[in-house]
Structure formats: C-alpha cells, structure tokens
Design a protein around this motif. Structure first.
Motif, PDB file in Angstrom:
ATOM      1  N   ARG A   6       0.861  -1.194   0.000  1.00 17.88           N
ATOM      2  CA  ARG A   6       0.000   0.000   0.000  1.00 17.88           C
ATOM      3  C   ARG A   6       0.890   1.235   0.000  1.00 17.88           C
ATOM      4  O   ARG A   6       2.098   1.143   0.222  1.00 17.88           O
ATOM      5  N   CYS A   7       0.291   2.396  -0.252  1.00 16.65           N
ATOM      6  CA  CYS A   7       1.062   3.634  -0.151  1.00 16.65           C
ATOM      7  C   CYS A   7       1.221   3.965   1.336  1.00 16.65           C
ATOM      8  O   CYS A   7       0.246   3.948   2.081  1.00 16.65           O
ATOM      9  N   PRO A   8       2.440   4.259   1.787  1.00 15.13           N
ATOM     10  CA  PRO A   8       2.630   4.518   3.220  1.00 15.13           C
ATOM     11  C   PRO A   8       2.025   5.839   3.697  1.00 15.13           C
ATOM     12  O   PRO A   8       1.904   6.054   4.903  1.00 15.13           O
ATOM     13  N   ASN A   9       1.633   6.688   2.786  1.00 16.67           N
ATOM     14  CA  ASN A   9       1.006   7.958   3.158  1.00 16.67           C
ATOM     15  C   ASN A   9      -0.449   7.695   3.543  1.00 16.67           C
ATOM     16  O   ASN A   9      -1.284   7.384   2.694  1.00 16.67           O
ATOM     17  N   HIS A  10      -0.777   7.850   4.835  1.00 16.01           N
ATOM     18  CA  HIS A  10      -2.108   7.412   5.271  1.00 16.01           C
ATOM     19  C   HIS A  10      -3.214   8.365   4.819  1.00 16.01           C
ATOM     20  O   HIS A  10      -4.389   8.074   4.975  1.00 16.01           O
ATOM     21  N   ARG A  11      -2.852   9.514   4.247  1.00 12.69           N
ATOM     22  CA  ARG A  11      -3.889  10.408   3.707  1.00 12.69           C
ATOM     23  C   ARG A  11      -4.218  10.092   2.244  1.00 12.69           C
ATOM     24  O   ARG A  11      -5.158  10.638   1.684  1.00 12.69           O
ATOM     25  N   CYS A  12      -3.408   9.209   1.658  1.00 15.34           N
ATOM     26  CA  CYS A  12      -3.565   8.894   0.235  1.00 15.34           C
ATOM     27  C   CYS A  12      -4.601   7.782   0.066  1.00 15.34           C
ATOM     28  O   CYS A  12      -4.663   6.853   0.860  1.00 15.34           O
ATOM     29  N   PRO A  13      -5.476   7.863  -0.954  1.00 15.99           N
ATOM     30  CA  PRO A  13      -6.472   6.791  -1.159  1.00 15.99           C
ATOM     31  C   PRO A  13      -5.827   5.425  -1.383  1.00 15.99           C
ATOM     32  O   PRO A  13      -6.456   4.393  -1.117  1.00 15.99           O
ATOM     33  N   GLN A  14      -4.586   5.413  -1.868  1.00 13.59           N
ATOM     34  CA  GLN A  14      -3.909   4.133  -2.116  1.00 13.59           C
ATOM     35  C   GLN A  14      -3.399   3.494  -0.821  1.00 13.59           C
ATOM     36  O   GLN A  14      -2.797   2.419  -0.852  1.00 13.59           O
ATOM     37  N   HIS A  15      -3.602   4.180   0.330  1.00 14.60           N
ATOM     38  CA  HIS A  15      -3.191   3.585   1.600  1.00 14.60           C
ATOM     39  C   HIS A  15      -4.250   2.600   2.091  1.00 14.60           C
ATOM     40  O   HIS A  15      -3.942   1.454   2.396  1.00 14.60           O
ATOM     41  N   ALA A  16      -5.500   3.040   2.114  1.00 15.13           N
ATOM     42  CA  ALA A  16      -6.568   2.167   2.616  1.00 15.13           C
ATOM     43  C   ALA A  16      -6.958   1.115   1.575  1.00 15.13           C
ATOM     44  O   ALA A  16      -7.141  -0.047   1.921  1.00 15.13           O
ATOM     45  N   ARG A  17      -7.076   1.522   0.307  1.00 13.81           N
ATOM     46  CA  ARG A  17      -7.496   0.588  -0.742  1.00 13.81           C
ATOM     47  C   ARG A  17      -6.553   0.679  -1.930  1.00 13.81           C
ATOM     48  O   ARG A  17      -6.868   1.326  -2.927  1.00 13.81           O
ATOM     49  N   PRO A  18      -5.388   0.038  -1.822  1.00 11.75           N
ATOM     50  CA  PRO A  18      -4.423   0.156  -2.919  1.00 11.75           C
ATOM     51  C   PRO A  18      -4.907  -0.569  -4.175  1.00 11.75           C
ATOM     52  O   PRO A  18      -5.370  -1.713  -4.091  1.00 11.75           O
ATOM     53  N   GLY A  19      -4.858   0.128  -5.305  1.00 14.32           N
ATOM     54  CA  GLY A  19      -5.239  -0.503  -6.559  1.00 14.32           C
ATOM     55  C   GLY A  19      -4.025  -1.188  -7.167  1.00 14.32           C
ATOM     56  O   GLY A  19      -2.892  -0.939  -6.748  1.00 14.32           O
ATOM     57  N   PRO A  20      -4.233  -2.077  -8.137  1.00 13.01           N
ATOM     58  CA  PRO A  20      -3.086  -2.713  -8.788  1.00 13.01           C
ATOM     59  C   PRO A  20      -2.247  -1.661  -9.519  1.00 13.01           C
ATOM     60  O   PRO A  20      -2.797  -0.733 -10.112  1.00 13.01           O
ATOM     61  N   GLY A  21      -0.931  -1.785  -9.418  1.00 17.94           N
ATOM     62  CA  GLY A  21      -0.030  -0.868 -10.104  1.00 17.94           C
ATOM     63  C   GLY A  21      -0.139   0.562  -9.609  1.00 17.94           C
ATOM     64  O   GLY A  21      -0.024   1.504 -10.389  1.00 17.94           O
ATOM     65  N   PHE A  22      -0.334   0.758  -8.303  1.00 18.10           N
ATOM     66  CA  PHE A  22      -0.458   2.128  -7.783  1.00 18.10           C
ATOM     67  C   PHE A  22       0.903   2.817  -7.667  1.00 18.10           C
ATOM     68  O   PHE A  22       0.975   4.002  -7.429  1.00 18.10           O
ATOM     69  N   PHE A  23       1.979   2.039  -7.865  1.00 11.37           N
ATOM     70  CA  PHE A  23       3.326   2.612  -7.688  1.00 11.37           C
ATOM     71  C   PHE A  23       4.175   2.394  -8.939  1.00 11.37           C
ATOM     72  O   PHE A  23       3.857   1.547  -9.779  1.00 11.37           O
ATOM     73  N   VAL A  24       5.236   3.179  -9.064  1.00 13.78           N
ATOM     74  CA  VAL A  24       6.258   2.893 -10.075  1.00 13.78           C
ATOM     75  C   VAL A  24       7.577   2.637  -9.353  1.00 13.78           C
ATOM     76  O   VAL A  24       7.821   3.195  -8.279  1.00 13.78           O
ATOM     77  N   ARG A  25       8.421   1.790  -9.927  1.00  8.15           N
ATOM     78  CA  ARG A  25       9.730   1.521  -9.330  1.00  8.15           C
ATOM     79  C   ARG A  25      10.681   2.666  -9.655  1.00  8.15           C
ATOM     80  O   ARG A  25      10.659   3.224 -10.740  1.00  8.15           O
TER      81      ARG A  25
END
Ligand SMILES: [Zn+2]
Length: 342
Positions: A6-25
C-alpha cells in the motif's frame, strides 16, 4: 522481489485501498548498514516517494542488525547495562532501542491476536513489584492468561500504596516520597479492569467465559463487569493452598514465575529494577512477545502459545517479530510472516 502492499502515506487513497499498479519503481539505494540494495518506489496517486525500508520496523535505525540480539537479551533475563556491554552499544543507545522495540512489540502483540477458541479458560492473578524504591513505591501487576495454551493475554503495572510491616526507615522513606510526589495512588482496580477488558475483547464470541482467580474480594464484580454475568463461570481458589502443580492456579503462578525469571527487573534480590513504571510496561511487552510467539509452550512441545490458539502458523524468530512495522493496525500492517513477494 518486494511488492509494496500500500502507499505509506495514510492520507492517500492508495493507503486504505491500494489498486493494482499504484506505484512505479524508482531504482535502488545502498544503505551503509545493509548488504543488499533497497528498492525505491513512487506512488502514482499522491507522488510520495518511499522504499522497502518505509515498511520496516527498523526504518531509520542505526545498527538494525543488533535489534534481534537486543530483543533476545532483554527478553531472557539480562539488564540493559549488561546487554549494552555485550553488544558494544552505549547505555543510552540501548535504552532508546529498548523503548522503540517495546512500542513496536506493544502494537504487534495487539495486532496478531484474534478471537479465542471455544473452551478457552482464563486465569487472572496479580504479582507485586516496585518502581525505583522497594520500600515505598510498590506496584501491582495483574496478568491474564489463557490456561491451556499459556498465552499471556495481558499484563500491565499499576501503583499501589505501601503496606505490610513498617520499620522506622520505611516510614521515613514513605514520608519523603509523599512530600516529593504527593500521596501514592492505588490504581490496582483500574489496572485489573483494563486487563480483564483485554480478555473480553478476545472472548466476545464465546458463549461461556471461564475465569479462575484467587479469592480477592473485588474480582467477582470486576469479572462480571468485563464479561457479563450471564455467560461468566468464575471459580476461585484460596491463596493459602500450597502452590504446587496440583493447585488450580498453577498455570498462572508458573507463568508469573517465568516472568520474574525472563524479565530481570521483576526478579527479587536483584540489582535490576524498574526506575519508571512505564518502562516496566514496555518490558512486559517483551515478555508477552517472547512468551507467546517465540518460545515453545513447554520444553516438550514444538508449538508456541499463539500457535496453539491459531493466531499464527508457526513459531516466530526474533528477527521476524521485529520485521514489519505494526503501527497501521491489524488490517493494514504487514504480518511478520509476510515476505511481500508476488
Ligand atoms: Zn500515495
């Protein structure tokens, strides 16, 4: 390869419900204290940069390699000064690591537990210790145990008033403490309540709650308040009864003896002592983590207490206990056995 869950930023929507491919390397970096490169990432949603380290309990630690040996040393009877000498750390560094790991273990102890299986039997008892000064600052320490598995559900300390035999020196010490800190509080009942409530959280699905204690007069009322009178079966044992293996309270007495052995600061006639109550409570988190997840239930048994209750699949190694951060609660924190590979 590590996949951030998940995104470690707890204010980000990707923290509670991470979607597939929410990050880039975003490549790697090479920390001085590690042999392997650490992968970096960026969240597509909020733009926050993070790395594998962001998910680790040893995030920003100096000498993360010493965390597991430090845990083992402090959870198996050595004091902080001797641990610092053995590991080549300064006392201050050992104290700060003790506190940080203690806060981590406190969250971990709460995150990894689940509802108790039907047929669980609870035992409650209090042991006595002190903070800072033995003759004037006593503490009580309620401990709640699941009897068959020997899983320690909770233990915490509370200040109580000095009682028992008074010598002139002891009366002087008590008077001096009262001048400095005011009259000593008796928080025993509040601590027993909180401890029973920890049990009630795990017992919420049980039809019948069996509780065994000694005959202290406040226990029946506190137990009814915690578990509800209609499903509570409360058995008491006279504390004059010899404390042998035949005593019904042997499991909790034995666990208390083990706590006194494994936590040097609870030992009698020892140079080790808790200076402050709150650090004793952190020490108890070491005891609970070690007793419930690392140590075998009995020497003759392969399983840990938590394993018997079905909370974890196998016994945990100290390094696993200290692996992933636990401050996002039970649902969002990574499990110690999670390798985060996909
Ligand atoms: Zn984000």
């Amino acid at each position: 390869m590590f996949q951030p869950p998940r995104c470690p930023n707890h204010r980000c929507p990707q923290h509670a419900r991470p979607g597939p491919g929410f990050f880039v390397r975003k490549g790697y970096y090479h920390p001085l204290c590690r042999a392997h490169p650490v992968p970096r990432f960026q969240c597509r949603s909020c733009g926050r940069g993070f790395s594998r380290q962001t998910f680790r309990a040893d995030y920003r630690d100096h000498r993360p390699d010493l965390n597991a040996p430090l845990f083992v040393s402090l959870a198996t009877g050595l004091g902080q000064r001797q641990t610092a000498r053995n590991l080549g750390l300064s006392l201050r560094c050992c104290q700060l690591k003790f506190r940080k790991l203690g806060r981590h273990l406190w969250r971990l102890n709460l995150n990894l537990r689940g509802p108790l299986p039907e047929g669980s039997r609870l035992q409650l008892d209090e042991l006595e210790t002190y903070e800072g000064r033995r003759n004037s600052r006593p503490l009580t320490l309620p401990l709640l145990l699941e009897r068959e598995s020997r899983f320690v559900i909770w233990a915490e300390s509370a200040s109580i008033r000095p009682r028992g035999r008074m010598s002139a020196a002891r009366e002087r010490a008590i008077a001096e403490d009262e001048r400095r800190f005011g009259p000593r509080r008796d928080d025993s009942e509040r601590a027993v309540k909180r401890t029973l409530r920890r049990g009630a959280q795990l017992a919420s699905e049980l039809e019948r709650v069996e509780l065994e204690t000694d005959e202290k007069s406040t226990y029946p009322r506190l137990a009814r308040e915690a578990f509800g009178a209609e499903r509570l079966v409360h058995r008491t044992t006279n504390s004059e009864l010899a404390r042998t293996t035949w005593n019904p309270l042997f499991p909790v007495n034995h666990t208390e003896a083990m706590a006194r052995d494994l936590l040097g600061r609870l030992r009698r006639e020892s140079w080790l002592a808790s200076k402050k109550r709150r650090y004793l409570d952190l020490g108890l988190q070491y005891f609970m983590a070690y007793r419930n997840y690392v140590r075998r239930r009995f020497n003759s048994c392969e399983e840990s207490a938590a394993q018997v209750l079905g909370f974890v699949k196998r016994r945990l190694r100290p390094a696993e206990l200290l692996s992933w951060r636990q401050d996002w609660g039970p649902a969002r924190s990574m499990h110690p056995l999670d390798r985060a590979t996909a």
